[in-house]
Design an enzyme around this catalytic site. Structure first.
Site, mmCIF file in Angstrom:
data_model
loop_
_atom_site.group_PDB
_atom_site.id
_atom_site.type_symbol
_atom_site.label_atom_id
_atom_site.label_comp_id
_atom_site.label_asym_id
_atom_site.label_seq_id
_atom_site.Cartn_x
_atom_site.Cartn_y
_atom_site.Cartn_z
ATOM 1 N N TYR A 48 -5.785 -64.778 1.600
ATOM 2 C CA TYR A 48 -4.371 -64.413 1.605
ATOM 3 C C TYR A 48 -3.547 -65.556 1.015
ATOM 4 O O TYR A 48 -3.426 -66.628 1.582
ATOM 5 C CB TYR A 48 -3.894 -64.105 3.019
ATOM 6 C CG TYR A 48 -4.484 -62.858 3.634
ATOM 7 C CD1 TYR A 48 -5.181 -61.922 2.864
ATOM 8 C CD2 TYR A 48 -4.351 -62.608 4.990
ATOM 9 C CE1 TYR A 48 -5.722 -60.778 3.437
ATOM 10 C CE2 TYR A 48 -4.883 -61.473 5.577
ATOM 11 C CZ TYR A 48 -5.572 -60.561 4.796
ATOM 12 O OH TYR A 48 -6.111 -59.431 5.371
ATOM 13 N N GLN A 49 -3.014 -65.280 -0.158
ATOM 14 C CA GLN A 49 -2.197 -66.243 -0.905
ATOM 15 C C GLN A 49 -2.885 -67.602 -1.024
ATOM 16 O O GLN A 49 -2.304 -68.658 -0.773
ATOM 17 C CB GLN A 49 -0.813 -66.369 -0.287
ATOM 18 C CG GLN A 49 0.005 -65.075 -0.323
ATOM 19 C CD GLN A 49 0.124 -64.470 -1.711
ATOM 20 O OE1 GLN A 49 -0.646 -63.584 -2.090
ATOM 21 N NE2 GLN A 49 1.076 -64.949 -2.492
#
Length: 216
Positions: free
Chosen positions: A79-80
């Site tokens: 995630y990111q």
């Protein structure tokens, strides 16, 4: 711990009457019935999405989750590009205590181009587990999920490595998504503890996703 009675969602709707806690699956782990999914938190532009909330914007949501007793927080290394894990780790310290949060993260997605950058090989799992722990600012996670199935790696290798993480105290529980791709999902299983010796065996089977959804 405050009752999870009313939770304001991003569209202004309030979620009410939620029972406070339940057991996770067939385990004895107690979690809040409402979980905080953290894919929306992370440095915009650092990963696949431009719409994620930065740390300042995410902070009130972490704080509200704690106030309402939402103590099951779920993130992932991809995630990111790991910034979600960083935000989550700092929020645990800022708004709660590590022992009060059930912290989950995931492994499999590609973090870099090297042999340990993604997938479910022993090298990748060990490297990525340590990297997640550093970003989260903790020495263990409560739940470590296999994010996607890796058909290029023997399942025995994956399962043995995950078991080693549990034995090392870096992971409390293991999990896998109910669906890892189109049409079918791999189901990992291990023999009962009384049959496990120094040479633990693992096996995998493929179960129809429709059957899994219907409970058959």
């Amino acid at each position: 711990m405050p009752s999870v009675a009313s939770l304001r969602l991003s569209d202004g709707v309030r979620l009410e009457g939620v029972e406070e806690y339940t057991r996770l699956g067939r385990s004895g782990l107690q979690v809040s019935r409402v979980g905080l999914g953290c894919m929306s938190y992370g440095q915009a532009g650092a990963g696949l999405h431009q719409w994620t909330l930065d740390e300042e914007a995410a902070a009130p949501l972490f704080r509200q989750a704690v106030e309402l007793g939402v103590t099951f927080w779920d993130t992932a290394n991809v995630y990111q590009s790991g910034t979600s894990e960083e935000f989550v780790g700092r929020a645990v310290t800022r708004f709660s205590r590590r022992e009060d949060i059930v912290l989950a993260t995931k492994v499999s997605g590609r973090m870099h181009d090297g042999p340990g950058g993604g997938g479910l090989s022993r090298k990748a799992i060990l490297e990525q587990a340590d990297a997640s722990l550093r970003r989260l600012g903790t020495d263990y996670v409560d739940i470590y999920y296999v994010h996607r199935f890796d058909d290029q790696v023997p399942v025995e290798e994956t399962m043995q490595t995950l078991d080693d993480l549990v034995r090392a105290g870096k992971v409390r529980y293991l999990g896998a998504p109910r669906r890892c791709g189109r049409g079918s999902s791999p189901s990992f299983s291990m023999p009962p503890p009384e049959r496990v010796g120094s040479s633990r065996r693992c096996r995998t089977s493929t179960t129809s996703s429709n059957a899994r959804r219907s409970g058959t």
